[in-house]
Design a protein around this motif. Structure first.
Motif: not given
Length: 434
Positions: A425, A432, A428-429
């Motif tokens: 994650s 984004i 991805v964090y």
């Protein structure tokens, strides 16, 4: 009205309705069979439903403090971000969103199956039907929050009344002949020990109770959250506990435990015992209303998670746009689109298996956030205080962590997917956020 500002249109009636509608789905009519198979004891069956119900009620007493202290859309995400920072908020927000996206896809798929039972010509078009259901809900919600909230209230009333009528019928009408079933359908408690059976039953009941917190997602749109949220959550959870226990008592009254344990849809079997073959279509119709109510609630609260994340710069900005009716339409379309993608790729079933992990992770994060914010921001206005704090909140946190460990042990292969998501994650964090 700003394009990224939700409208204050909702009250306590909607709060109760969305709590019931977001919680009571097909589980109460389908899960009693597998739970009876895992436990095989009527007293333990009722005890499991009551234990999780008390957990939900105690949880609501803690979440009320968070919801009235931070009256923002987004639920678990808002509390985790405020207490532990952006990255923790991102993990909890996406976990909450993905869990509900998979549950919504599963609900649409199940509803398409029931439609094909009532209308056999739809058997070969179940995927198209499921997708059409979600598209229709998006179109309906694009009109505005006021219409969607009224629909939720109507569907929740129909659902509750339908289940109570089922209970009354079971206790009033006597079956012509007693039901006999083989005891072989019950798994021996000695096989793996009673605790493994109870743990499996608790996991099933936890999934059925998920949604008790739904009213907290709408505090930003509530005309008076400090007054309405406590009333909505307590009234809604008490009604859910009552309905769940009464339905199980009714099923146990009509069907022996051995027959209940071997049933895939015990409510339909109970109706057939009372009224004969063909009458099970009534239960199918009730299931469809129940699914419609829960999809309507999900397509209302789940987009508000990514809406809140987008507003804070932790998700794509285009999801923050709100139309003239007060609906975050882009977030709604993206949420429904993700569910449609799961239906097309047949991945919703696997994600539904790990949804319990995500849900309990969110519960634990909320209780931890309440403890953290009591320590770090004691000056925050708290119109409602958690009952029994700190004992109650710490107990709920430990219970959530213990159950989370139990979920991993009980379904290790599925839990690996959830743990893998958490592991990847962070990149991805960062992506984004950029």
């Amino acid at each position: 009205m700003a394009q990224n500002q939700l409208k204050k249109l909702l009250g306590v009636g909607f709060g109760v309705a969305v709590t019931i509608g977001g919680t009571i789905g097909t589980g109460i009519l389908r899960k009693p069979g597998p739970i009876a198979q895992d436990i095989g004891n009527p007293i333990l069956i009722i005890a499991v439903w009551l234990i999780v119900g008390v957990y939900a009620l105690a949880g609501s007493l803690s979440v009320m403090e968070l919801g009235t202290m931070l009256p923002k859309a987004g639920g678990w995400y808002v509390y985790a971000r405020r207490a532990f920072g952006n990255y923790a908020g991102f993990i909890i927000g996406i976990s909450s969103w993905l869990g509900s996206v998979s549950a919504m896809a599963f609900g649409a798929a199940v509803m398409s199956e029931y439609i094909s039972l009532l209308f056999p010509s739809f058997v070969d078009y179940q995927k198209i039907t499921a997708i059409g259901i979600l598209v229709a809900f998006v179109a309906f919600h694009s009109v505005g929050v006021r219409l969607a909230s009224r629909a939720q209230e109507v569907m929740s009333v129909l659902k509750g009344v339908g289940l109570l009528v089922f209970v009354v019928v079971c206790f009033v009408i006597k079956p012509d002949q007693p039901v006999v079933a083989s005891v072989d359908t019950i798994r021996p408690l000695a096989e793996g020990g009673i605790w493994l059976g109870v743990l499996a039953a608790l996991q099933a009941v936890f999934y059925t109770y998920d949604g008790w917190h739904t009213a907290a997602y709408f505090t930003e749109e509530d005309v008076d959250p400090s007054r309405n949220l406590p009333r909505s959550m307590i009234s809604g959870v008490l009604l859910i506990i009552g309905i769940y226990v009464l339905v199980n008592l009714a099923l146990l009254y009509i069907l022996p435990v051995s027959a209940l344990a071997g049933s895939k849809l015990p409510a339909a079997d109970a109706v057939q015992v009372l009224f004969g073959p063909g009458s099970a279509q009534v239960v199918t119709f009730l299931l469809m209303i129940s699914i419609m109510g829960i999809i309507n609630a999900q397509i209302m609260f789940n987009p508000r998670v990514i809406f809140a994340m987008g507003r804070d710069g932790l998700f794509f900005r285009f999801v923050t746009q709100v139309n003239s009716g007060g609906t975050p339409l882009n977030a709604t379309m993206l949420t429904a689109g993700a569910s449609i993608l799961m239906i097309l790729t047949n991945t919703y079933s696997k994600l539904s298996d790990i949804a319990t992990f995500f849900f309990v992770l969110c519960y634990a994060s909320a209780f931890a956030a309440l403890i953290r914010l009591r320590q770090t921001e004691p000056e925050l206005a708290r119109p409602v205080h958690a009952w029994g704090y700190p004992f109650s909140t710490w107990t709920l946190l430990f219970a959530s962590i213990a159950f989370l460990v139990g979920v991993v042990i009980g379904d290790f292969s599925s839990s690996l997917y959830a743990l893998g998501f958490i592991a990847v994650s962070y990149p991805v964090y960062l992506l984004i956020k950029q």
